[in-house]
Design a protein around this motif. Structure first.
Motif, PDB file in Angstrom:
ATOM      1  N   GLU A 191      63.531  66.304  42.224  1.00 15.43           N
ATOM      2  CA  GLU A 191      63.054  67.166  43.302  1.00 15.43           C
ATOM      3  C   GLU A 191      63.704  66.840  44.649  1.00 15.43           C
ATOM      4  OE1 GLU A 191      58.832  67.135  43.546  1.00 15.43           O
ATOM      5  OE2 GLU A 191      58.536  67.660  41.446  1.00 15.43           O
ATOM      6  N   THR A 220      65.767  72.525  40.118  1.00 10.52           N
ATOM      7  CA  THR A 220      64.491  71.911  40.504  1.00 10.52           C
ATOM      8  C   THR A 220      64.509  71.259  41.883  1.00 10.52           C
ATOM      9  OG1 THR A 220      65.136  69.838  39.398  1.00 10.52           O
ATOM     10  CG2 THR A 220      63.872  71.450  38.108  1.00 10.52           C
ATOM     11  N   ARG A 222      64.265  70.300  45.664  1.00  7.28           N
ATOM     12  CA  ARG A 222      63.561  70.857  46.823  1.00  7.28           C
ATOM     13  C   ARG A 222      64.164  70.373  48.137  1.00  7.28           C
ATOM     14  NH1 ARG A 222      59.167  69.390  48.143  1.00  7.28           N
ATOM     15  NH2 ARG A 222      58.946  67.446  46.963  1.00  7.28           N
TER      16      ARG A 222
END
Length: 544
Positions: A191, A220, A222
């Motif tokens: 992430e 995935t 972020r």
């Protein structure tokens, strides 16, 4: 018989006191035992009084002794209960309830995944229950360069089964371990990613080629941060998508316009973007429905120019546009479609032409004022002179401005004596402007004094004006300055004006790109005056 009763009473009293002391240090069960022990002690005390009064009546004394004995037995039972409670709470913190033991494993795992890498791994030694938590929690692997750091990273990735929450490493330019690390199954579903190559100087040709395996995390990821890397042009052909990416930061990297524009077009959820000394970009056009914050370094070195021209084409959610080190480049060309823009700076004469909606400024001078941006709250300017007319035109463009920062660039002397026409009111001066900060203020020049005095005389809701000098001055000098600014007809009688000596200051290290909770990224503490510190005066502040 009387002696036996007294002995029983004494024994019971000692036992009750021990029970009370033990119970006060235990958990809830121990606390209950302490209450029972106290009650037993009260019973013993009553029995003592009765035993003394009935000393001549052996029969009554015997009955009292029996009652005292029963109380002592009860106290002993309570002591045993308290001891058992203490033994059962060995894993508990002394004097408090063990709430942690009641927390579900899933919650504890989330806590462990937020701890620094070494501290998270050490939780395995707490108890048997904690032993499997680190391995079953999302991996948080963040290590800087240090002794055995590479071996430690390799060991952690081989032992932890994944998935990973964060991977942040700082490595040397010639490190061959990175490819193996990035392919580890422990980093599946990553992430947060941060890769820093140690990089000295501004030689862009010595930047490390970014491994393409980094982009296996694109579905995935972020948060992504890259330092000291060279983005290969091949990336533009991959048509990468970053559906979850909200924060992207590039610092001291080389990347072509096509690669960066392609990456940004594949970020439908991007909220904050940071571009610091990014080589290879001459012009960047921003069109994003989600971007809230953009911070960039606009300047040049012997290696070339950083972001020569920025165009905000359509950014309806953009709230802050932060430009650092505004020297030698026109950078911002156009700000359009930014209907929520609230924080803007630094603007300077180096911007040859700036379009704010349909309003046009050339080197900070208003050519056309047809658009008013009512969302703007904070503005930072770098003004030569300073130029009061130029600043006032920005106030007209931003009628709801609350905080104004002006960095003086006193290379020229400008006539700043300007009368304010109440028949042509400026809304921000009449109703909004509460804070004015003047940096590098040169009190030896009339242009600086008249600039400050204009706001003292005309900002009707002004609460605070902070003035910082670029040099050291004595108390007598400040007294003279105050006599020049202490005017009876000030617009806001409640305004506080403070002045301090210091050093040259520029907004080159402001924060708040990704942390949107920062109300004002330009609200930074003063650097202070080195001479004041040498003399032990600290940060001397003089108030009017």
């Amino acid at each position: 018989m009387e002696a036996a009763a007294s002995a029983a009473v004494a024994a019971a009293k000692e036992t009750a006191l021990a029970a009370a002391a033990a119970a006060s240090a235990a958990s809830k069960e121990a606390a209950a035992a302490a209450a029972a022990a106290t009650e037993a002690a009260a019973t013993v005390k009553k029995a003592t009084v009765k035993a003394s009064a009935a000393a001549l009546n052996a029969k009554e004394a015997a009955a009292v002794a029996t009652a005292a004995g029963e109380a002592a037995a009860a106290a002993a039972a309570n002591v045993a209960a308290a001891t058992a409670a203490l033994q059962a709470s060995k894993k508990r913190k002394w004097g408090s309830v063990d709430h942690i033991s009641r927390v579900p494993d899933a919650v504890l795992g989330s806590i462990v995944s937020l701890l620094p890498t070494k501290e998270g791994a050490r939780t395995q030694a707490i108890s048997r229950r904690w032993r499997p938590l680190w391995l079953s929690s999302p991996l948080n692997l963040a290590l800087d360069r240090g002794p055995n750091s590479k071996e430690l990273i390799t060991k952690i990735l081989s032992e932890h089964p994944g998935p990973a929450r964060r991977f942040s490493v700082c490595i040397s330019q010639n490190d061959d371990k990175i490819e193996g690390w990035l392919s580890s199954p422990a980093l599946d579903n990553l992430e947060e990613f941060e890769l820093t190559y140690t990089f000295w100087g501004n030689n862009k040709d010595k930047l490390c080629l970014l491994p393409l395996s980094v982009f296996r995390f694109s579905p995935t990821i972020r948060v992504a941060t890259f330092h000291g890397s060279h983005f290969p042009n091949l990336i533009a052909q991959l048509s990468l998508k970053f559906p979850c990416l909200k924060q992207l930061a590039l610092e001291r990297v080389t990347i072509s316009e096509d690669v960066l524009q392609g990456m940004l077009s594949g970020c439908p959820a991007l909220e904050s973007l940071e571009l610091m000394k990014v080589f290879g970009i001459d012009r960047l056009c921003i069109s994003s429905q989600t971007l809230k914050s953009l911070r960039f370094f606009a300047g040049w070195t012997s290696q070339g120019l950083f972001l020569h021209e920025l165009v905000i084409e359509d950014a309806p959610c953009l709230e802050r546009l932060l430009r650092l080190d505004p020297v030698g480049t026109k950078s911002i060309k156009k700000i359009g479609g930014a209907t929520k823009l609230a924080i803007l700076g630094m603007l300077s004469e180096d911007i040859s032409e700036l379009h704010l909606g349909s309003s046009v400024f050339q080197k900070m001078i208003a050519v056309s004022l047809t658009t008013k941006m009512h969302t703007m709250r904070v503005l930072a300017l770098r003004s030569t002179g300073p130029n009061l007319d130029a600043v006032v035109n920005f106030l007209k463009c931003f009628p709801c401005l609350e905080r104004l920062y002006v960095i003086f660039k006193s290379w020229e002397v400008i006539n700043n004596v300007r009368s304010y026409d109440p028949l042509d009111p400026i809304e921000s001066l009449e109703l909004r402007l509460k804070n004015v900060v003047l940096k590098n203020y040169d009190g030896t020049k009339s242009s600086s004094i008249d600039f400050a005095k204009f706001f003292v005389l005309n900002a009707k809701v002004l609460k605070e004006m902070k003035i910082t000098l670029p040099y050291h001055r004595q108390h007598r000098w400040f007294a003279k300055q105050f006599s020049l600014l202490r005017v009876r007809s000030r617009a806001s009688q409640d305004a506080q004006i403070e002045m301090r000596c210091g050093s040259h200051e520029y907004f080159t290290h402001i924060k708040g790109t990704h942390d949107l909770s920062t109300h004002d990224p330009f609200d930074l503490p003063s650097i202070g005056c080195s001479k004041c510190k040498e003399k032990g005066l600290g940060d001397a502040v003089y108030q009017i």
